[in-house]
Motif scaffolding. Structure first.
Motif, short mmCIF file in Angstrom:
data_model
loop_
_atom_site.label_atom_id
_atom_site.label_comp_id
_atom_site.label_asym_id
_atom_site.label_seq_id
_atom_site.Cartn_x
_atom_site.Cartn_y
_atom_site.Cartn_z
N PHE A 1 -40.59 103.78 24.60
CA PHE A 1 -40.65 105.02 25.68
C PHE A 1 -41.85 105.52 25.38
O PHE A 1 -42.14 106.59 25.97
N LYS B 1 -44.81 103.97 25.46
CA LYS B 1 -45.59 103.32 26.41
C LYS B 1 -47.00 102.71 25.79
O LYS B 1 -47.92 102.75 26.01
N HIS C 1 -42.97 114.78 27.38
CA HIS C 1 -43.30 113.53 28.07
C HIS C 1 -42.11 112.48 28.13
O HIS C 1 -42.47 111.62 29.02
N ILE C 2 -41.15 112.59 27.83
CA ILE C 2 -39.97 111.70 27.63
C ILE C 2 -38.75 112.32 28.15
O ILE C 2 -38.38 112.47 29.38
N GLY C 3 -38.02 112.98 27.20
CA GLY C 3 -36.79 113.75 27.61
C GLY C 3 -35.66 112.79 28.15
O GLY C 3 -35.91 111.95 28.04
N ASN D 1 -33.25 113.11 30.18
CA ASN D 1 -32.76 112.48 31.68
C ASN D 1 -33.78 111.26 32.22
O ASN D 1 -33.21 110.19 32.57
N SER D 2 -35.12 111.36 31.71
CA SER D 2 -36.06 110.06 32.16
C SER D 2 -35.53 108.96 31.29
O SER D 2 -35.67 107.81 31.57
N MET D 3 -35.41 109.25 30.09
CA MET D 3 -34.98 108.34 29.19
C MET D 3 -33.88 107.31 29.53
O MET D 3 -33.92 106.06 29.79
N THR D 4 -32.76 108.04 30.10
CA THR D 4 -31.47 107.59 30.47
C THR D 4 -31.93 106.90 31.96
O THR D 4 -31.22 105.73 32.15
N GLU D 5 -32.57 107.53 32.90
CA GLU D 5 -32.80 106.77 34.08
C GLU D 5 -33.47 105.52 33.73
O GLU D 5 -33.27 104.41 34.54
N GLU D 6 -34.54 105.45 32.97
CA GLU D 6 -35.28 104.32 32.70
C GLU D 6 -34.27 103.30 32.02
O GLU D 6 -34.34 101.79 32.25
N LYS E 1 -32.31 101.08 34.39
CA LYS E 1 -32.73 99.86 34.89
C LYS E 1 -32.81 98.68 33.97
O LYS E 1 -32.73 97.62 34.23
#
Length: 198
Positions: free
Chosen positions: A40, A42, A62-64, A66-71, A74
């Protein structure tokens, strides 16, 4: 192409893919699992433990979760096209992300969460798969026993509180507790074995 049997996806802490996370990945590779470890950060170099505050701020900015779980949703969907069973193994913020993902329908077959202290902010999650929560007895910011007792009433959830502080399972950390690390590893091994029979 026929799907492979089992994959363990390792979710790193605020420090990134550091020697501890690499050590964990190696262990499960040697145990016969395919291991995936999303970065995460990158490709950004991991933070040393002495930079905890900076690492935490980087995670928040930069991560958090919500975005960690959304990514991660996928990643899980792709993994399920290649493997019959996909298990999550998270540490600290990675454990909280694994907890959040355990509430998703049909994407996770089991989740292991080591000292996911922020799980306390997501007690409303109702896992759809077996979850093993492993806690350190000594946490600064919340009552471990109270949280553990609240969560173990949920279906699919098993909890264990082990001696030590946050990070007790990390041999590279000053909080390493060898006895508790071995107990935790045994709990995880038995948990994963039990999931193979499901």
């Amino acid at each position: 192409m026929e799907r492979k049997e089992y994959a363990v996806i390792v979710l790193h802490e605020i420090y990134g893919i550091n020697p501890h996370i690499k050590w964990v990945c190696e262990h499960y590779l040697e145990s016969g699992y395919d291991v995936l470890c999303p970065d995460f950060f990158k490709g950004k170099e991991f933070f040393g433990y002495s930079r905890e505050g900076e690492a935490y701020q980087y995670f928040i900015d930069h991560i958090g979760f919500n975005s960690m779980t959304e990514e991660f949703e996928k990643i899980l969907q792709k993994a399920h096209s290649n493997y019959k069973r996909v298990y999550l193994l998270g540490f600290s913020v990675g454990a909280t992300a694994a907890w959040l993902c355990s509430g998703l329908e049909s994407t996770v077959d089991g989740a292991i969460c080591y000292y996911g202290s922020r799980i306390r902010d997501y007690q409303f999650i109702n896992p759809k798969c077996p979850v093993l929560l492993i806690w350190a007895k000594e946490e600064k910011f919340f009552d471990v026993l109270e949280l553990s007792n609240a969560l173990k009433t949920k279906p699919f959830v098993r909890t264990h509180i082990l001696d030590g502080k946050h990070g007790f399972s990390d041999p590279f950390s000053k909080n390493y507790n060898e006895q508790s690390q071995k107990i935790a590893q045994d709990l995880v091994g038995r948990f994963l074995h039990s999931l193979k029979g499901r």
